[in-house]
Design an enzyme around this catalytic site. Structure first.
Site, PDB file in Angstrom:
ATOM      1  N   ASP A 102       2.554  -4.343  12.826  1.00  0.00           N
ATOM      2  CA  ASP A 102       2.214  -5.453  11.675  1.00  0.00           C
ATOM      3  C   ASP A 102       3.200  -6.615  11.676  1.00  0.00           C
ATOM      4  O   ASP A 102       3.885  -6.955  10.638  1.00  0.00           O
ATOM      5  CB  ASP A 102       2.085  -4.727  10.454  1.00  0.00           C
ATOM      6  CG  ASP A 102       1.371  -5.599   9.319  1.00  0.00           C
ATOM      7  OD1 ASP A 102       0.610  -6.654   9.591  1.00  0.00           O
ATOM      8  OD2 ASP A 102       1.427  -5.240   8.005  1.00  0.00           O
TER       9      ASP A 102
ATOM     10  N   GLY B  54       0.928  -1.013   0.006  1.00  0.00           N
ATOM     11  CA  GLY B  54      -0.029   0.015  -0.048  1.00  0.00           C
ATOM     12  C   GLY B  54       0.974   1.311   0.094  1.00  0.00           C
ATOM     13  O   GLY B  54       0.446   2.280  -0.495  1.00  0.00           O
TER      14      GLY B  54
END
Ligand SMILES: *[C@@H]1O[C@H](CO)[C@@H](O)[C@H](O)[C@H]1NC(C)=O
Ligand SMILES: *[C@@H]1O[C@H](CO)[C@@H](O)[C@H](O)[C@H]1NC(C)=O
Ligand SMILES: *[C@@H]1O[C@H](CO)[C@@H](O)[C@H](O)[C@H]1NC(C)=O
Ligand SMILES: *[C@@H]1O[C@H](CO)[C@@H](O)[C@H](O)[C@H]1NC(C)=O
Length: 968
Positions: free
Chosen positions: A754, A641
């Site tokens: 993450d 992203g």
């Protein structure tokens, strides 16, 4: 609690796993490449610096420092091929196709490349003989020397290349006969694995006697446009795999052997323009035949053969000058897929009947110069040619159209430019049908040597050609333009192809070679009814402009002038700026190195001054552009992203991963500055470290150390190293240490957000490094010690409490880490086939399991099943389950996790080469404890500054302390 600031690192998936390649190119190979370079001008710019095997040289791929692939299709190479090519002893793939200015003889040293499996020199200008030594390339499977200027004979030594699948010698100036084996010399009859004999368009002579046999597996025999003589050998009928047989445009004599009728797989039979005699062959068993051409021979007079009306697959029937008489069978025109009938210059008589259920595909009926006296063709509206028949001599004016000798075919298909209106481009650019913008297309002619159809008007096959090319060549839909479609003088279907870049106005070098070789080595396969093809690229205009740039002594002004005049700014920048702008850049760089943020402060109002950096350096945009070959596709190692990640090699040989933000994910200057300030202070052996950054020309890039062994996920999937139980423990420990450092030592603390197996990278020694390729998001919360923010993370690793409350804390990372531990145990992805590993393990655990697998026999990775019976395994699972506790408060802190795994490793039997877990041998293994000093977990280190100590790079630095603690 003291005010504190939490950093949250938003990471994206980064597939940093590229095969391990050594930086050092083998000295012999390096010398060989220098030898090649010395005879080339206009070689890729990337060949001027860096290590060939380090990933920096376009077109080179290596294994263990040896060059295995050399692929420079369509890059406008100019010069000759140095005999030093023979020193690349491990080369398996050589493709120099479509470099029309690359020529001279093919050196005999090519025969030294004993590992070569693919040799493609199509579309160059090689001259002289094909070297006999080519017979040494015993592993060769694909040999394409077509469309050069080779002369002399086909060396009989090719007969020993029994692994050859593809043999293309077409379109040269070869003479002599096709070598047949004798008791003392090899021949092409021995090539029983070969599927393609493409020898067309040469000056080959002699007969084909002895060439074919029933052991052969040929699909295509293309011998057209030569000077072969003698009769067609009956044995050709025993090659039962044959789909295309083209012997047209030769001097074959005698009768066509009846055996030819047994080639039931044949799609195309072309025996036109020979001196064949006897009767028209019986093809009635060839139920797959689409195209048949027997024109211009000297057959005995006969009526139309029975297969005219029985071969329902026929698309085109041509028998010009075939001595055929009687009535044209009307059943011919009702064959369901018929497109074309060419039966001119025969003796057909009586009435021509094109009536009833005629083929809807029928476009052309040419019956000129026959003896037809009347017609019943009212229901047929397409081209009909009847000039030279008695019917036309007596015709009334209404029939005049039939009696013209002019073909009034509708214009053939070409890609519609309608939606682009009258868009025009200049300077060699073309209109991209997808966008209607102008760009430098990659052009060439695609030649189909035996298409199964003849109708060039119908759009269906050609639109399929466009869409499959765009898809297979990774171009945008609609960015393929076809034009000038026609059957050329060799009766090949020729199509002018233009391919447009997906972005910008030019293809970069690696895209050119990728596309070029997809077309040269037949990776791209057109729809089946196009049959075999070859492709010859035109020189790529922007490269041709840059031709000679290497030794150019032009001034900056002159080059700029050309660039502007030619409108080729982009390519000019890439290929010329290196030379022309070098001096300027050097000066600029020196200035920027001295004060990296002078321009920043001046140019960016909101920047807040130069960042305080520790160890990270400033990179210019040009520097990173060069070391990634202008961010070429084959330097890309990941994307997400945030943007894309590229690998590159710095001038000093350091391998790096470069994360380049795309427009949408750029941050403000202040945020970016905070980010790099923070990351530049984060140095730990279990964290991927930041080497530098670029903030220039509207770009935001972070430069990280390059980790060679890929992600933990890849290695667990079995595509990498086999990870035994102890290795897994060490990986768990390493990543836990990295994470503990972020939570408890970094200032301000960092929440990763993450953690997952694709964000844990493994270096050469399988040392785990937590990747922080992402840009972090600075969020201050002075009250609660947690951050309220939009939920981010990856499904399967996401802390359920964080998900529900949106309250982020270090314990969310602990949860994710627990999931990674279970991945190490099970080898599986956290969610696989709808099953969530946390739940599965929770339900399966059985402390009373008499089989000593703790109830997990069905879950544990079979690769470590034995280890799963040990107490350490049980402790590991228990720790993982505490990490994934529903309640964040019940989860251990990372520091505690580290300690527990350390203790587990101490209970594992020692083995040689201990790295991560062998704390006694590793002075930094207990760094966490040393710094931590057993103090309270909150944040005890605000009084120390962590700075980078000696850092010797990856691998060699195992026993070096990574940072030192200095009291403030
Ligand atoms: C085909 O191969 C077999 C076995 O290798 C051999 O005996 C035979 O002679 C070959 N036939 C021809 C026509 O070459
Ligand atoms: C066609 O096939 C049939 C049956 O296999 C065979 O008897 C006949 O001879 C073949 N005809 C030709 C022309 O090959
Ligand atoms: C047959 O020969 C004539 C005269 O040489 C030539 O013009 C024509 O193109 C040939 N036809 C075919 C189908 O090859
Ligand atoms: C048409 O040709 C056939 C075969 O050559 C012949 O038998 C027949 O008499 C011819 N018919 C006419 C009307 O000329």
């Amino acid at each position: 609690m003291e005010p504190r600031v939490l950093m949250a690192l938003a990471l994206v998936v980064v597939a940093a796993g590229v095969p391990a390649v050594l930086c050092q190119t083998n000295a012999q190979d390096a010398a060989a490449l220098e030898g090649l370079k010395s005879q080339w001008t206009n070689y890729p710019l990337s060949w001027n610096s860096g290590d060939p095997c380090g990933g920096g040289w376009d077109g080179i791929m290596c294994t263990n420092g040896r060059v295995t692939t050399l692929r420079l299709s369509s890059v406008s190479l100019q010069g000759t091929l140095s005999s030093s090519i023979g020193q690349l002893g491990q080369l398996t793939y050589l493709d120099l196709s479509f470099n029309i200015n690359l020529g001279g003889p093919l050196p005999a040293e090519i025969g030294n490349l004993g590992e070569l499996t693919t040799l493609i020199l199509a579309g160059c200008s090689f001259t002289g003989n094909i070297p006999i030594a080519i017979g040494n390339l015993r592993k060769l499977g694909f040999l394409a020397l077509n469309s050069n200027k080779f002369s002399g004979g086909i060396p009989s030594s090719i007969g020993v290349l029994t692994n050859l699948l593809w043999l293309d010698l077409a379109d040269n100036q070869l003479t002599g006969s096709v070598p047949i084996s004798t008791s003392t010399s090899p021949g092409l009859d021995q090539l029983v694995k070969t599927q393609h004999f493409h020898f067309n368009k040469n000056q080959l002579t002699g007969t084909l006697t002895g060439l074919f046999n029933s052991n052969m597996t040929l699909i295509h025999i293309l011998f057209d446009s030569n000077k072969f003589s003698g009769s067609i050998p009956a044995e050709v009928g025993t090659v039962s795999t044959l789909e295309v047989l083209r012997l047209d445009r030769n001097g074959f004599t005698g009768a066509i052997p009846a055996t030819i009728g047994s080639l039931v797989k044949l799609n195309e039979l072309n025996l036109a323009n020979n001196k064949l005699t006897g009767s028209v062959p019986d093809l009635s068993n060839m139920t797959n035949l689409n195209v048949v051409d027997l024109s211009n021979n000297t057959f005995d007079p006969s009526v139309a053969p029975s297969w005219f009306t029985s071969l329902t697959s026929l698309a085109s029937v041509s028998i010009v000058s075939g001595s055929l008489s009687g009535q044209v069978p009307k059943g011919l025109f009702t064959l369901p897929t018929l497109q074309q009938v060419v039966l001119s210059n025969n003796q057909f008589n009586g009435t021509l009947e094109i009536t009833g259920n005629i083929s809807s595909s029928l476009q052309t009926v040419n019956l000129m110069d026959n003896r037809i006296v009347s017609t019943d063709t009212a229901s047929y509206k397409k081209t009909l040619l009847l000039a030279g028949n008695p019917f036309c001599a007596e015709q009334d004016p209404n029939n005049r159209a039939f009696c013209s000798r002019q073909l009034q075919n509708a214009s053939p298909y070409s890609t519609s430019m309608e939606k682009c209106g009258s868009a025009q481009c200049s300077d060699g650019q073309n209109v991209n049908p997808a966008s209607c913008g102008c760009a430098f297309s990659y052009n060439g002619k695609m030649v189909f040597r035996a298409p199964f159809f003849v109708d060039l008007v119908s759009s269906t096959p050609f639109q399929l050609l466009e869409s499959t090319m765009a898809a297979k060549l990774n171009l945008l839909p609609g960015s393929v333009a076809l034009s000038d479609i026609h059957f050329n003088s060799d009766n090949y279907l020729q199509v002018q192809v233009k391919l447009f870049p997906t972005s910008g106005v030019t293809f970069n070098l690696s895209e050119l070679t990728r596309i070029g070789s997809s077309l040269s080595n037949q990776i791209y396969k057109p729809p089946a009814n196009f049959g075999p093809y070859f492709f010859i690229a035109d020189p790529y205009a922007p490269l041709a402009v840059a031709l000679g740039g290497k030794k150019s002594k032009m001034s900056t002004g002159a080059i700029a002038g050309i660039a502007v005049a030619g409108g080729v700014l982009v390519i000019a920048l890439i290929f010329m700026s290196l030379f022309a702008l070098r001096q300027k850049r050097r000066a600029k760089e020196l200035k920027e190195r001295a004060d990296p943020f002078a321009s920043w402060a001046a140019g960016q109002k909101d920047s807040g001054g130069a960042p305080q950096l520790k160890g990270a350096r400033f990179f210019s945009f040009d520097e990173l552009k060069i070391c990634t070959n202008n961010f070429s596709d084959n330097h890309e190692i990941g994307s997400g992203g945030y943007g894309k990640v590229y690998r590159g090699i710095l001038g000093d040989g350091t391998r790096v991963a470069i994360k380049r933000a795309d427009r949408n994910s750029m941050q403000g200057a202040v945020e970016f500055k905070n980010e790099i300030e923070l990351l530049s202070r984060v140095h730990h052996r279990n964290l991927v470290s930041l080497i530098g950054f670029c903030y220039e020309q509207g770009e935001q890039m972070l430069v990280y150390e390059y980790i060679s062994n890929g992600t933990l996920r890849e290695n667990l999937t079995g595509s990498g190293t086999y990870l035994d139980w102890k290795k897994r423990l060490r990986i768990a420990l390493g990543s836990a240490r990295g994470l503990a450092y972020l939570h408890e030592l970094a200032d301000p603390p960092i929440i990763h957000r993450d953690i997952k197996s694709t964000n844990i990278l493994l270096d050469n020694n399988l040392k785990a490094k937590v990747a922080d390729f992402g840009l972090s998001k600075l969020v201050a919360d002075t009250e609660k010690g947690h951050v309220s923010t939009q939920v981010k993370g990856t499904l399967g690793y996401l802390d359920p409490e964080y998900y529900m409350t949106q309250q982020l804390s270090e314990k969310s990372d602990v949860y994710s880490f627990g999931v990674v531990m279970l991945e190490l145990v099970s080898g599986r992805q956290p969610i696989e086939k709808g099953r969530y590993v946390v739940r599965e393990v929770r339900l399966a655990i059985d402390p009373a399991d008499h089989d000593h697998h703790y109830g997990l026999r069905g879950i544990v990775d079979p690769a470590i099943r034995d280890a799963a019976r040990t107490p350490v395994f049980r402790r590991f699972v228990q720790l993982a389950m505490r990490c994934v506790d529903e309640s964040a408060a019940a989860r251990p802190a990372m520091g505690a996790v580290v300690k527990e795994i350390e203790a587990m490793l101490q209970n594992e039997p020692d083995d040689a080469g201990a790295g991560e877990g062998d704390s006694s041998a590793d002075p930094s293994a207990n760094e966490f404890d040393r710094h931590r000093g057993g103090g309270p977990p909150a944040h005890p280190y605000s009084d120390v500054e962590i700075s980078r100590g000696s850092y010797a790079g990856d691998g060699a630095s195992d026993y070096m302390p990574y940072f030192e603690v200095k009291p403030k």
